[in-house]
Design a protein around this motif. Structure first.
Motif, PDB file in Angstrom:
ATOM      1  N   VAL A 167      28.547 119.185 110.266  1.00  0.00           N
ATOM      2  CA  VAL A 167      27.836 120.141 109.188  1.00  0.00           C
ATOM      3  C   VAL A 167      28.847 119.844 107.941  1.00  0.00           C
ATOM      4  CG1 VAL A 167      26.956 122.050 108.043  1.00  0.00           C
ATOM      5  CG2 VAL A 167      26.547 121.538 110.393  1.00  0.00           C
ATOM      6  N   MET A 188      31.856 121.894 121.708  1.00  0.00           N
ATOM      7  CA  MET A 188      30.499 121.825 121.068  1.00  0.00           C
ATOM      8  C   MET A 188      30.651 122.738 119.707  1.00  0.00           C
ATOM      9  SD  MET A 188      27.757 122.688 123.537  1.00  0.00           S
ATOM     10  CE  MET A 188      26.185 123.133 123.029  1.00  0.00           C
ATOM     11  N   MET A 189      31.187 123.796 119.666  1.00  0.00           N
ATOM     12  CA  MET A 189      31.550 124.522 118.229  1.00  0.00           C
ATOM     13  C   MET A 189      31.984 123.899 117.355  1.00  0.00           C
ATOM     14  SD  MET A 189      33.172 128.026 118.102  1.00  0.00           S
ATOM     15  CE  MET A 189      34.829 127.550 117.884  1.00  0.00           C
ATOM     16  N   THR A 206      30.246 120.608 116.240  1.00  0.00           N
ATOM     17  CA  THR A 206      29.010 121.243 115.159  1.00  0.00           C
ATOM     18  C   THR A 206      29.460 121.292 113.890  1.00  0.00           C
ATOM     19  OG1 THR A 206      27.787 121.831 117.232  1.00  0.00           O
ATOM     20  CG2 THR A 206      26.890 122.371 115.234  1.00  0.00           C
ATOM     21  N   CYS A 207      30.173 122.357 113.658  1.00  0.00           N
ATOM     22  CA  CYS A 207      30.985 122.575 112.531  1.00  0.00           C
ATOM     23  C   CYS A 207      31.524 121.391 111.877  1.00  0.00           C
ATOM     24  CB  CYS A 207      31.991 123.685 112.879  1.00  0.00           C
ATOM     25  SG  CYS A 207      31.737 125.190 113.273  1.00  0.00           S
ATOM     26  N   TYR A 243      18.976 118.386 122.797  1.00  0.00           N
ATOM     27  CA  TYR A 243      19.911 118.776 121.611  1.00  0.00           C
ATOM     28  C   TYR A 243      19.379 120.252 121.201  1.00  0.00           C
ATOM     29  CZ  TYR A 243      22.313 118.804 117.025  1.00  0.00           C
ATOM     30  OH  TYR A 243      22.999 119.470 116.094  1.00  0.00           O
ATOM     31  N   THR A 295      26.924 116.107 121.482  1.00  0.00           N
ATOM     32  CA  THR A 295      26.622 117.500 121.697  1.00  0.00           C
ATOM     33  C   THR A 295      25.732 117.750 122.800  1.00  0.00           C
ATOM     34  OG1 THR A 295      26.680 118.011 119.126  1.00  0.00           O
ATOM     35  CG2 THR A 295      25.344 119.462 120.593  1.00  0.00           C
ATOM     36  N   GLU A 296      24.554 116.532 123.060  1.00  0.00           N
ATOM     37  CA  GLU A 296      23.685 116.769 124.279  1.00  0.00           C
ATOM     38  C   GLU A 296      24.450 116.462 125.388  1.00  0.00           C
ATOM     39  OE1 GLU A 296      19.285 115.197 122.601  1.00  0.00           O
ATOM     40  OE2 GLU A 296      20.765 113.626 123.572  1.00  0.00           O
ATOM     41  N   ARG A 315      28.960 116.500 106.760  1.00  0.00           N
ATOM     42  CA  ARG A 315      27.817 115.972 106.141  1.00  0.00           C
ATOM     43  C   ARG A 315      27.581 116.589 104.554  1.00  0.00           C
ATOM     44  NH1 ARG A 315      23.226 117.811 109.378  1.00  0.00           N
ATOM     45  NH2 ARG A 315      23.056 119.360 107.959  1.00  0.00           N
ATOM     46  N   TYR A 316      28.252 117.722 104.433  1.00  0.00           N
ATOM     47  CA  TYR A 316      27.983 118.227 102.955  1.00  0.00           C
ATOM     48  C   TYR A 316      29.048 118.139 102.297  1.00  0.00           C
ATOM     49  CZ  TYR A 316      23.565 120.455 104.045  1.00  0.00           C
ATOM     50  OH  TYR A 316      22.209 120.846 104.249  1.00  0.00           O
ATOM     51  N   PHE A 360      25.545 113.992 117.635  1.00  0.00           N
ATOM     52  CA  PHE A 360      24.199 114.242 118.114  1.00  0.00           C
ATOM     53  C   PHE A 360      24.256 114.152 119.605  1.00  0.00           C
ATOM     54  CE2 PHE A 360      19.624 113.433 119.477  1.00  0.00           C
ATOM     55  CZ  PHE A 360      19.104 114.639 119.092  1.00  0.00           C
ATOM     56  N   PHE A 417      33.791 125.062 123.579  1.00  0.00           N
ATOM     57  CA  PHE A 417      34.528 125.212 122.258  1.00  0.00           C
ATOM     58  C   PHE A 417      34.610 123.589 121.463  1.00  0.00           C
ATOM     59  CE2 PHE A 417      38.490 125.123 119.774  1.00  0.00           C
ATOM     60  CZ  PHE A 417      38.635 126.521 119.235  1.00  0.00           C
ATOM     61  N   LEU A 442      25.431 128.365 121.638  1.00  0.00           N
ATOM     62  CA  LEU A 442      26.383 128.603 120.265  1.00  0.00           C
ATOM     63  C   LEU A 442      25.898 130.080 119.594  1.00  0.00           C
ATOM     64  CD1 LEU A 442      26.146 124.770 118.720  1.00  0.00           C
ATOM     65  CD2 LEU A 442      28.159 126.251 119.741  1.00  0.00           C
TER      66      LEU A 442
END
Lengths: 430, 166
Positions: free
Chosen positions: B35, B27-28, B31-32, A57, B52-53, B38-39, B49, B25, A64
């Protein structure tokens, strides 16, 4: 010891045969382990290492950040950076070259690649320097040397790779690069000033700008500031990990590029495929380096090296100096990524056993890589600039680069003498 | 420029290119979204997680035949400017053969590993995705890379001379 040296010799032989370094390192690692242990273990090791490296990971940070860099190149944020620096410094002798260095530093804060940074400013700042009759030696030198700031100022692909090799915290490494990056920017500007002072024709003054123009130009730099604060600030403040920061940075750069209408579907696919290719290239060589390092760990070399170095325990700086000399010499003739991957697994335990800070050594490694990128005859950044500005001869570039190399060596010495430059900022991180 | 076996590139490059582009794309975006979730929404994406791997593995291996076909691997090319054509040609073929042996062997070992994962029924922790399929894909793409190296061996080597790249 003998096996390890045989391994290195075999690797070099394969490399000079033009076998890609990834395969050369992997093959030697495989054969070495098969010899030291057995074939079954070696076969299991290559599959295991390849599979697990692919599925790690934390390594998602690599594609990125590469994507982020390629997107900001396309979003043309470099032009505003250069223009802003130009309004402040352009009227000075050598001012356009200083502006190139400072804009490269700004660009380095959102792009983690020295090659991309140098390539960008070959297009962005060279035309202005040409217009004001700058000597090509100074122009090309400032672009090549400024480009190396891309890997010292975070984000940075080299810090990421160092972090992976040594299992150091990538976020902290990024932060460790900030102060040395600023010092480096200052010293590269000093090198420009020195060149322009010695030869006033090298960098004649350009038109002055008033404060209204300066403030106006500064306002256009906000996307860079937003991206930098968002990504590096977020990592520093502990809001997210380096991998998440890379994703946010790529997403942000994507939105800016979209908003500026610099993206079509075709271009986007092109950028994504280009980033994917670079990623695969880096991972292959990373896997090869892991296999090679696995083999070295079966030999007596790491232990022998530690024993050898132990006699310098009361003067450890001698060891660091010797390593820097090795790096600078290797950097003159070899590709930097390969140098880092080959040497860091070997040097890192030694440096740590001498009581040095892993973050600090990371900064040292990045600075010697920077020096390697612009030191003749094999300097990747010089070649990149040359390929984009083909009318400048390599001879001219070699002649103009050495004040910048000296400036970088001074920064290297400063960071060795004052480790706090690297270690002070990261200690406030969670 | 006419090169032997252009059909191979035409079959492989566009398809894998789109796959790699889509994966990166995704993956990007993932990830965004994770996050932000979460916030701001207090709800991280479940399983982000491990997806993504898996995307990372897919990206690396899909890009591998592409970078190979373009001759994009890092190579020591210090002497390209001075060595004669015939020697360059021999070096090139030798390098391709060695590369082929490495990648073909690796493809086979990954296949064995996938068999093991399949037999053991290994899955990811949260989403229970079968890891064997991913490993079979890795093996297949590694095999495709070996094929690409075989194709390259039949072609003329590209001379890398300082400053002539790109």
């Amino acid at each position: 010891m003998a096996e390890a040296l045989a391994g290195f010799a075999a690797f070099l032989a394969l490399a000079f045969l033009r076998v890609p370094l990834a395969f050369a390192m992997g093959l030697v690692g495989f054969v070495g382990v098969a010899w030291k242990v057995n074939l079954a273990a070696a076969g299991a090791m290559v599959a295991q290492t390849t599979y697990e490296t692919g599925l790690a990971y934390t390594l998602s940070v690599i594609p990125l950040f590469i994507l982020m860099g390629n997107l900001v190149v396309r979003a043309r944020m470099s032009e505003e950076l250069f223009h802003a620096a130009y309004t402040f410094l352009g009227h000075r002798r050598g001012g356009l070259a200083m502006s190139t260095v400072i804009a490269s530093a700004g660009f380095g804060s959102i792009c983690g690649s020295s090659i991309a940074t140098a390539a960008t400013f070959s297009k962005v700042s060279y035309p202005s320097m040409k217009r004001y009759r700058y000597r090509d030696a100074l122009a090309a030198g400032a672009i090549s040397a400024g480009g190396t700031l891309g890997i010292l100022i975070p984000p940075s692909v080299v810090f990421v790779i160092y972090g992976i090799l040594t299992e150091s915290n990538i976020g902290k490494l990024f932060i460790a690069g900030i102060l040395p990056g600023l010092v480096m920017t200052l010293l590269l500007c000093t090198a420009v000033a020195w060149i322009a002072w010695r030869d006033p024709q090298a960098g004649p003054p350009a038109d002055p700008h008033g404060w209204d123009e300066r403030l106006e130009a500064l306002q256009h730099v906000w996307p860079v500031v937003v991206l930098f604060i968002g990504v590096i600030g977020g990592i520093y403040g502990g809001a997210f990990t380096a991998a998440e920061g890379a994703g946010i940075g790529a997403g942000g750069a994507f939105l800016f590029a979209l908003a500026r209408r610099t993206l079509t579907f075709r271009i986007l696919v092109e950028i994504l495929v280009e980033s994917a290719r670079t990623t695969s290239m880096i991972f292959m060589i990373l896997i090869g380096a892991f296999l090679f390092a696995n083999f070295l760990n079966y030999t007596t070399l790491p232990g022998d090296l530690r024993d050898f170095v132990a006699q310098f325990r009361d003067r450890p700086v001698l060891v660091i100096a010797a390593m820097c000399v090795i790096y600078i010499v290797l950097g003159m003739v070899m590709e930097e990524l390969a140098i880092v991957l080959l040497t860091v697994p070997l040097f890192f335990p030694v440096v740590i056993s001498l009581g040095y800070d892993p973050l600090w050594f990371g900064v040292i490694v990045v600075i010697v890589v920077q020096i390697g990128l612009i030191s003749p005859p094999v300097g990747l950044n010089l070649f990149v600039v040359k390929s984009l500005l083909p009318h400048i001869s390599l001879r001219t570039m070699y002649g103009g680069i050495w004040p910048f190399v000296v400036a970088q060596i001074v920064v290297l010495a400063l960071v060795i003498a004052a480790p706090g430059l690297a270690t002070w900022l990261p200690q406030f991180m969670k | 420029m006419r090169e032997p076996l252009q059909r191979f590139d035409r079959a492989v490059e566009p398809a894998l290119g789109y796959v790699a582009a889509a994966v990166l794309f995704a993956m990007m975006v993932l990830t965004c979204a994770d996050v932000i979730g979460r916030y701001f929404l207090n709800a991280p994406i479940w399983g982000a997680f491990e997806v993504t791997e898996m995307l990372l593995a897919a990206l690396i291996f899909a890009g591998l035949p592409l970078v190979t076909l373009r001759g994009g691997h890092v190579t020591v090319d210090l002497f390209d400017a001075v060595i004669p054509d015939w020697l360059l040609r021999i070096q090139h073929i030798a390098a391709c053969v060695i590369g082929f042996a490495c990648t073909a062997y690796l493809a086979w070992r990954l296949w064995l590993r996938a068999d093991t994962l399949y037999a053991a029924g290994e899955t990811t922790a949260q989403l229970k995705l079968r890891l064997a399929w991913l490993c079979y894909a890795m093996s297949g793409l590694m095999g495709l890379t070996a094929a690409a190296l075989a194709v390259l061996a039949a072609r003329r080597p590209h001379r890398h001379v300082a400053g002539s790249e790109q």
